[in-house]
Design a protein around this motif. Sequence first.
Motif, short mmCIF file in Angstrom:
data_model
loop_
_atom_site.label_atom_id
_atom_site.label_comp_id
_atom_site.label_asym_id
_atom_site.label_seq_id
_atom_site.Cartn_x
_atom_site.Cartn_y
_atom_site.Cartn_z
N UNK A 1 0.84 -1.20 0.00
CA UNK A 1 0.00 0.00 0.00
C UNK A 1 0.88 1.25 0.00
N UNK A 2 1.97 1.22 0.73
CA UNK A 2 2.88 2.36 0.75
C UNK A 2 3.56 2.58 -0.59
N UNK A 3 4.03 1.50 -1.21
CA UNK A 3 4.71 1.62 -2.50
C UNK A 3 3.76 2.13 -3.59
N UNK B 1 0.78 6.30 -6.99
CA UNK B 1 -0.51 6.78 -7.46
C UNK B 1 -1.03 8.02 -6.74
N UNK B 2 -0.70 8.17 -5.48
CA UNK B 2 -1.24 9.30 -4.72
C UNK B 2 -0.22 10.43 -4.60
N UNK B 3 0.94 10.13 -4.03
CA UNK B 3 1.95 11.17 -3.83
C UNK B 3 2.47 11.71 -5.16
N UNK B 4 2.83 10.81 -6.09
CA UNK B 4 3.35 11.24 -7.39
C UNK B 4 2.23 11.54 -8.40
N UNK B 5 0.99 11.25 -8.04
CA UNK B 5 -0.19 11.54 -8.86
C UNK B 5 -0.15 10.86 -10.24
N UNK C 1 -6.27 9.12 -1.82
CA UNK C 1 -5.80 10.19 -0.94
C UNK C 1 -5.33 9.72 0.44
N UNK C 2 -4.85 8.48 0.54
CA UNK C 2 -4.25 8.00 1.79
C UNK C 2 -2.76 7.86 1.54
N UNK C 3 -1.94 8.57 2.31
CA UNK C 3 -0.49 8.53 2.12
C UNK C 3 0.16 7.91 3.35
N UNK C 4 1.03 6.92 3.19
CA UNK C 4 1.69 6.32 4.34
C UNK C 4 2.45 7.36 5.16
#
Length: 164
Positions: free
Chosen positions: A86-88, A93-97, A153-156
């Motif tokens: 999930x973190x990877x 997908x979320x942090x780097x969009x 929109x969930x970021x580790x």
Amino acid sequence: MSDSEADRKSGLHLSRQPQYFLLDWARQRCGLGDDLWPRESEAVGVRDADGRVRAVMVLNAFYGDTCTAHIASDHTRVWASRKILAGLFGYTFIYRRMNRMQLIVPVSNKRAVILGVKLGFRPEGVVRAHCANHEDGFLMSMLKHECPFIEDDVMPEELENDHG
């Protein structure tokens, strides 16, 4: 024992530092020889409680909201918990969009092909003479909405606070 319990006991966590070390660790395991990763490459490592690297995901070939991923590991399954995955994928997908992530896996690397499918990548075709020694590669991809490991929109936490 659940994945989160196993992560706590093993001390698995994600880190982006130091980039040069993570990129070199992955380079050696991806069979790049003396070649270097392209300049835009970014690495996210999975480390255990002793600081040993267990796996590294390298992202590069960014084009719009698409990137290519390379996954290198210590050939164990210790690192591949649901939380770590999930973190990877959350990083990509979320942090780097990114909306699309692709892999090109040498056709001879059956373990990597199976891993890609188990992670949720879909086969798209064959890229001729793309891999080391001009070996053909399987092109596999995943779209953000297909990813089984993330919620929008969930970021580790460990990457939110990684000031690197």
